[in-house]
Design an enzyme around this catalytic site. Structure first.
Site: not given
Ligand code: NAD
Length: 350
Positions: A136, A187, A220, A244, A248
């Site tokens: 970001y 990852k 994942d 993020d 959520d």
């Protein structure tokens, strides 16, 4: 004397912050509560979502509690003057690099989850999401013209040892006060920054936190496990982007958006930034329909993490539990209480 700065902001922000004010007056009457303009209303009044006056007040407070920012009326404001830009600027200026997002299931609401109640009943996990680095903020980023009618959009995922370490440290410290288990999600199988993340967390664990149980998990797989068996988790530490998304998903396991608090913390001794995870909810703003519990529980986190008032934080958690067990429900929880009536229920329990 300790100071809490309230930034009510836009939409339902002022409505839910009013209930925090009432709770603070009863629970912590010696706490100084100040208020400053922020967000879209600040843009309208001063041409910027975050004035120097508000920023200085935030940096000088012991804790900052924000309501919400944004709304359709500011959709056409210049990109760097939009209410959401003020939020990113505040996080960056306060250097709050660790975002704590709990997913906690209140027993009375176990049936409100999208998962079977036995999967979420007793759920109590917390995310530590790195908040001021990663893709970001990484440079270079942009959209370039390739000249043949094609364009190329790109972002940069980047982390340094120090950025990973400070997020990891928050997670290990948190775990020591909980069930002593950390999952680190990345990852590392396909990303270089993920590989570094895994190495740094492994080294930090070996060096300083060998007493805490550590498990590495691919992001994942973490997504899958969160909806399959979320109670296996205690503390999950991860980067800005994965955090993020995963937080959520985890948060929604526990019911309404109107229930979910968050904290953003920087170095010890610096003020933390606390906010409900919901937005300004323009569809219900000004109608007294907003659930104030996410804001009230954000105050609970401020008491615990910035104001050193654990006993009052425990009392507030118990009061929210008691109000819910007594059947207090705003519309998002399937009931008919107004914002102020939900505040009344918490105050009565206190
Ligand atoms: P939202 O969270 O404001 O609302 C989503 C839905 O949840 C709406 O139907 C709303 O009525 C409901 N809801 C949210 N909070 C509630 C509460 N406390 N009680 C009952 N119902 C509640 O998300 P959105 O509609 O996507 O965004 C609206 C605005 O808020 C946008 O401008 C967005 O940029 C901004 N936003 C701000 C923040 C923040 O301030 N941190 C976070 C998310 C979105």
């Amino acid at each position: 004397m300790a100071t809490l700065l309230l930034l009510p902001g836009d939409g339902i922000g002022p409505e839910v912050c009013a209930e925090v004010r009432r709770v603070a007056a009863v629970l912590t009457p010696d706490l100084t509560v100040k208020e400053k303009i922020y967000g879209g209303v600040s843009y309208d009044a001063h041409g910027t979502p975050l004035t120097d006056d508000t920023l200085n007040a935030a940096l000088g407070a012991d804790a900052v509690l924000m309501g919400a920012v944004g709304g359709p009326q500011w959709a056409d404001a210049p990109r760097d003057k939009r209410p959401e830009a003020g939020l990113l600027a505040l996080r960056k200026a306060m250097n709050v690099y660790a975002n704590l997002r709990p997913a906690y299931c209140f027993e009375a609401l176990a049936d409100a989850s999208s998962l079977k109640s036995e999967l979420v009943s007793g759920l109590d996990l917390i995310f530590v999401r790195e908040l001021v680095g990663g893709v970001y903020f990484g440079q270079p980023r942009g959209i370039e013209d390739l000249g043949d009618g094609q364009k190329r959009g790109f972002d940069t995922q980047t982390y340094t040892t120090a950025e990973i370490e400070r997020a990891g440290r928050v997670a290990f410290e948190l775990a020591r006060g909980r069930r002593n288990k950390v999952h680190s999600a990345e990852k590392s199988n396909v990303m270089e920054s993920g590989l570094l993340w895994k190495q740094v967390i492994t080294d930090l664990h070996k060096r300083e936190y060998a007493d805490v149980e550590l498990e590495h998990i691919l992001a994942d797989n973490c997504a899958m496990q969160l909806v399959r068996a979320p109670k296996q988790f205690d503390v999950i530490v991860t980067d800005n982007l994965f955090g993020d998304i995963l937080s959520d998903a985890a948060a929604m396991l526990t019911g309404s958006l109107g229930m979910l608090p968050s904290a953003a913390l920087g170095d010890p001794g610096k003020p933390g930034l606390y906010e409900p995870i919901h937005g300004s909810a323009p569809d219900i703003a000004g109608k007294g329909l907003a659930n104030p519990l996410a804001a009230i529980l954000s105050f609970e986190m401020a008491l615990r993490w910035s104001l050193n008032r654990t006993a009052e934080a425990d009392r507030l958690t118990a009061a929210v539990n008691a109000a819910l067990n007594g059947g207090a429900r705003t519309r998002d929880l399937g009931g008919a209480l107004t914002t102020a009536q939900m505040g009344d229920a918490v105050l009565a329990a206190l």
